[in-house]
Write a protein that holds these residues in place. Sequence first.
Motif, mmCIF file in Angstrom:
data_model
loop_
_atom_site.group_PDB
_atom_site.id
_atom_site.type_symbol
_atom_site.label_atom_id
_atom_site.label_comp_id
_atom_site.label_asym_id
_atom_site.label_seq_id
_atom_site.Cartn_x
_atom_site.Cartn_y
_atom_site.Cartn_z
ATOM 1 N N THR A 221 30.694 48.465 53.833
ATOM 2 C CA THR A 221 29.281 48.326 53.481
ATOM 3 C C THR A 221 29.222 47.954 52.011
ATOM 4 O OG1 THR A 221 28.544 49.930 55.126
ATOM 5 C CG2 THR A 221 27.057 49.474 53.295
ATOM 6 N N ASN A 222 28.678 46.782 51.725
ATOM 7 C CA ASN A 222 28.633 46.262 50.363
ATOM 8 C C ASN A 222 27.262 46.514 49.733
ATOM 9 O OD1 ASN A 222 29.765 44.408 48.185
ATOM 10 N ND2 ASN A 222 27.797 43.459 48.648
ATOM 11 N N ILE A 223 27.272 46.915 48.459
ATOM 12 C CA ILE A 223 26.043 47.162 47.705
ATOM 13 C C ILE A 223 25.969 46.177 46.547
ATOM 14 C CG2 ILE A 223 24.666 48.853 46.450
ATOM 15 C CD1 ILE A 223 25.275 49.699 49.327
ATOM 16 N N LYS B 38 21.778 39.409 49.149
ATOM 17 C CA LYS B 38 21.247 40.558 49.882
ATOM 18 C C LYS B 38 21.747 41.840 49.234
ATOM 19 C CE LYS B 38 20.778 38.156 54.300
ATOM 20 N NZ LYS B 38 21.212 38.094 55.713
ATOM 21 N N PHE B 39 20.939 42.891 49.310
ATOM 22 C CA PHE B 39 21.267 44.134 48.631
ATOM 23 C C PHE B 39 22.351 44.924 49.366
ATOM 24 C CE2 PHE B 39 19.768 48.643 47.572
ATOM 25 C CZ PHE B 39 20.602 48.731 46.471
ATOM 26 N N VAL B 40 22.119 45.267 50.631
ATOM 27 C CA VAL B 40 23.106 46.011 51.411
ATOM 28 C C VAL B 40 23.572 45.138 52.574
ATOM 29 C CG1 VAL B 40 23.556 48.051 52.821
ATOM 30 C CG2 VAL B 40 22.074 48.230 50.800
ATOM 31 N N THR B 41 24.877 44.965 52.681
ATOM 32 C CA THR B 41 25.466 44.166 53.755
ATOM 33 C C THR B 41 26.513 45.001 54.472
ATOM 34 O OG1 THR B 41 25.155 42.135 52.469
ATOM 35 C CG2 THR B 41 26.685 42.031 54.327
ATOM 36 N N LYS B 42 26.317 45.192 55.768
ATOM 37 C CA LYS B 42 27.282 45.937 56.575
ATOM 38 C C LYS B 42 28.188 44.943 57.278
ATOM 39 C CE LYS B 42 24.512 50.096 57.098
ATOM 40 N NZ LYS B 42 23.995 51.147 57.992
#
Length: 460
Positions: free
Chosen positions: A128-130, A119-123
């Motif tokens: 928050t991971n990119i 997944k691209f953006v994970t909160k």
Amino acid sequence: MYRALTVASSLLAVAQGQLVGTQQTETHPGMTWQQCTAKGSCTSKNGKVVIDANWRWLHTKTGLVTGQDISYTNCYTDNNWNTTLCTDNKACAANCAVDGADYTGTYGITASGNSLQLKFVTKGSYSTNIGSRTYMMRDDSTYEMFKLGPNVEFTFDVDLSNLPCGLNGALYFVSMDSDGGLKKYSTNKAGAKYGTGYCDAQCPRDLKFINGEGNVEGWTPSSNDPNAGVGGHGSCCAEMDIWEANSVSTAVTPHACSTIGQTRCDGDSCGGTYSGDRYAGLCDPDGCDYNSYRMGDKTFYGKGKTVDTSKKFTVVTQFIGTGDALEIKRFYVQGGKTIANSNSQIAGVDGNSITTKFCDQQKQVFGDTYTFKDKGGMANMAKALEGGMVLVMSLWDDHYSNMLWLDSTYPTDKDASVPGIGRGECETTSGVPADVESKSASASVTYSNIKLGPLNSTFG
């Protein structure tokens, strides 16, 4: 080509650590792949997936105990090092520990059977991971080394239907050490288990640790990425980009290096994306690419086109022959049909596969710098492929050139009708990371059904 991967963080910090922390157990997700000996004769292998150490929390090796709680100090926060813990490269390695990963909760990485979704953006709870960069492992402490020649094919399925302009779902091979540098560098205590040892043909200087030492000396925080920077060293090695793609454009690109295995470089002499002189280093930063759109066929790849990116499909890459005579040939399979790669429609450039002749013609017609040949071309690429390479599966956005080199008009000040300039249908204003991260946070890519075997053994 212009790879730069980053992760945004708040309470978590990220860096390629060399000591090992104990706050999060490192449990590698399982992912199977198949080794084939002939068509219809394939054996399942139980692989594992590990996330690169650059994404991980890097903190003091010991924490402050208060009652039953233990608190740690970050060694790296946002895009800056802790100047007390990391006074120099060696001090950083001695003072800082990299920790385990919560793959799904923090990084949006899910493995199931023979598939891997990124997944691209994970909160997550703390950050928050990119994006992400992952490697296939043979076991919990060793990367799988795939030997890609001579006369070998590599096949996988991909679903990138929700990867828009500006994103790159990349599946590729690099000549990393199988143990992540654990044996070579005594200060590296983490190794492949924690995703250390990365290198590629850009000689990336955004790595927090290289050769078991920090990369803090000369570190300059990025001007447009709040989580990344460039250090005084880079990490070079040969790279075979099987697949760099979104739903609009794709490219297959070998990158040769004069020195094939992982090698540390210094400052702007590294060359590549991160240096003032792009062509100064050991490696070929541009490669010899085959992008169907760039080669004149605008109807071949994309949503509703010959290879329909609104649906899952199979990518087959064949490595035929060896040395200067190496040919890299591409097929697709979708809806039960085998689809040959599109033919070049550029005057003066022949064929639909990558060969020395194709590269000679393409570089001359497009007027591109030909470092691929300078760094050994197909002969050195064949050596890297046959020597064994690590499989990388990643998803990233581009803080250097907004991915326009893949899916738009690039350079942007040139006319798209000039041969070699048009690379895809995306607007030249697209791909700005801040825009992509806010508007396409739910984007993802899924890789599955990986197979390796002799020619014509993995598909059809």
